[in-house]
Design an enzyme around this catalytic site. Structure first.
Site, short mmCIF file in Angstrom:
data_model
loop_
_atom_site.label_atom_id
_atom_site.label_comp_id
_atom_site.label_asym_id
_atom_site.label_seq_id
_atom_site.Cartn_x
_atom_site.Cartn_y
_atom_site.Cartn_z
N ASP A 203 -2.20 -38.28 -13.40
CA ASP A 203 -2.63 -39.48 -12.94
C ASP A 203 -4.01 -39.87 -12.73
O ASP A 203 -4.64 -38.77 -12.15
CB ASP A 203 -2.12 -39.56 -11.45
CG ASP A 203 -2.11 -41.12 -10.96
OD1 ASP A 203 -1.29 -42.07 -11.27
OD2 ASP A 203 -3.06 -41.34 -10.03
N ASP B 41 -6.96 -50.48 -19.68
CA ASP B 41 -6.13 -50.36 -20.94
C ASP B 41 -6.93 -49.32 -21.94
O ASP B 41 -6.23 -48.47 -22.64
CB ASP B 41 -5.60 -51.49 -21.46
CG ASP B 41 -4.53 -52.01 -20.73
OD1 ASP B 41 -3.91 -51.62 -19.94
OD2 ASP B 41 -4.25 -53.56 -21.15
N GLU C 129 -0.59 -45.76 -14.65
CA GLU C 129 -1.53 -44.83 -15.16
C GLU C 129 -0.98 -43.20 -15.36
O GLU C 129 -1.90 -42.36 -15.53
CB GLU C 129 -2.76 -45.07 -14.66
CG GLU C 129 -2.73 -44.48 -13.01
CD GLU C 129 -2.41 -45.54 -12.18
OE1 GLU C 129 -2.40 -45.28 -10.98
OE2 GLU C 129 -1.62 -46.54 -12.81
#
Length: 360
Positions: A222, A239, A266
């Protein structure tokens, strides 16, 4: 004012009926539903951590310990429950996952529509070529001086058709590979498999694990403080960060035959067949170091307005245990990842011992 008896009842030491009677709502089905929800259903909700479960139960019990337990208080508790369930990070992750799945299906639909249209056009063109071959053959028979001349010309036409068919077959093979990629890879992070493909691969890996007695581990990554990146620099930069991270993850996964995928938002994962937790921890630490060392430079119209970002990841690692299923492995790796977050981020934590490879 809540009494000690009230708290004792609400915390589950009495039966549900005793609890309701103590609160003066013994025959009220609505309040019985609230108590049963707080005691039983919350505990069974896998989308919440143990701390979150305790938090929502505490909120409900705190409100029920007040007087009066009228309709207004009941609706307040219901709204509190709804808010807690719908407005938490796990639900946000699930919404992001659904959005990604929808995006993937849309891309696959567009690709398949294009392929079907090309198939239809190809069929029409093939029928036209066959009709033309028949007409040309009749003309050659009429104009030919000898049967050998007819056969020579016919052989040339058939050779041309076979050559065209072979070229068409190669084209369709390429289109099939494109469809497979669209179906199995994430629409944004094209180097990573989609969640749908991961679920299928995970089931197959666990079956091989049981059959051949080989270890299977999962790395759960993460991005640390990713929301701040999005809020500060925008989703275009966010992104871009994910794309760079996907490239790093994919490069590492190739070295140990891992299966890199986007779990949602994510959150990224690597499925590792043949690696036990200790070896997977070592691989995860190498990934963590490379991410921490990589300068994430946003690709924008004016890149000088955004300096290179320092991005780190928290990684949880878990190994499948006897009698466990896919959801158990994912949950264990996810819990280890949250442990890495709670211990300061930018680190790797193994689920079995919660041992930490601390950042240097």
């Amino acid at each position: 004012m809540a009494t000690q008896a009230d708290h004792k009842a609400l915390n589950g030491l009495d039966s549900v009926q005793e609890t309701l009677a103590r609160l003066g709502v013994a025959e009220d089905a609505d309040w019985m539903a609230v108590v049963l929800f707080a005691r039983n259903l919350v505990s069974a909700m896998d989308i919440f951590t143990d701390d979150q479960k305790a938090q929502i139960q505490a909120r409900i019990f705190e409100q029920m310990a007040k007087r009066p337990l009228d309709h207004r208080r009941f609706m307040g508790i219901v709204q509190n429950i709804q808010s807690f369930i719908l407005e938490n990070q796990r639900m946000e992750d699930m919404r992001a996952q659904l959005a990604a799945e929808r995006q993937g299906f849309d891309a696959l639909y567009v690709e398949m529509s294009r392929v079907f249209s090309e198939i239809q056009n190809s069929t029409v063109a093939r029928e036209h070529r066959i009709k033309r071959l028949g007409a040309d053959t009749e003309k050659d028979i009429v104009a030919a001086a000898t049967p050998a001349d007819v056969l020579s010309r016919l052989r040339g036409m058939i050779t041309d058709m076979v050559s065209q068919a072979r070229e068409e077959a190669r084209t369709w093979q390429e289109r099939a590979h494109q469809l497979e990629h669209t179906a199995n890879f994430d629409p944004l992070l094209s180097e990573l498999y989609s969640r749908r493909a991961l679920d299928s691969q995970l089931s197959a890996a666990l079956e091989r694990c049981r059959r051949n007695n080989i270890p299977v581990s999962l790395l759960f990554l993460d991005v640390d403080r990713f929301k701040i990146i999005n809020d500060t620099h925008g989703h275009q930069v966010g992104d871009g960060v994910l794309r760079v991270l996907a490239a790093i993850l994919s490069a590492h996964a190739m070295q140990f035959s891992g299966y890199p995928a986007r779990f949602g938002g994510e959150e990224l994962v690597v499925l590792c067949e043949g690696l036990d937790e200790q070896r997977a921890l070592a691989q995860a630490e190498e990934i963590r170091k490379d991410v921490a060392r990589c300068p994430f430079v946003p690709h924008l119209t004016n890149p000088e307005t955004v300096p290179p970002l320092h991005v780190t990841v928290s990684i949880g690692v878990a190994q499948i245990g006897p009698g466990q299923g896919a959801s158990d492995l994912v949950l264990a790796a996810d819990q280890a990842m949250y442990a890495a977050k709670s211990q300061g981020r930018n680190r790797v934590v193994g689920h079995s011992t919660l041992s930490t490879f601390r950042a240097t």
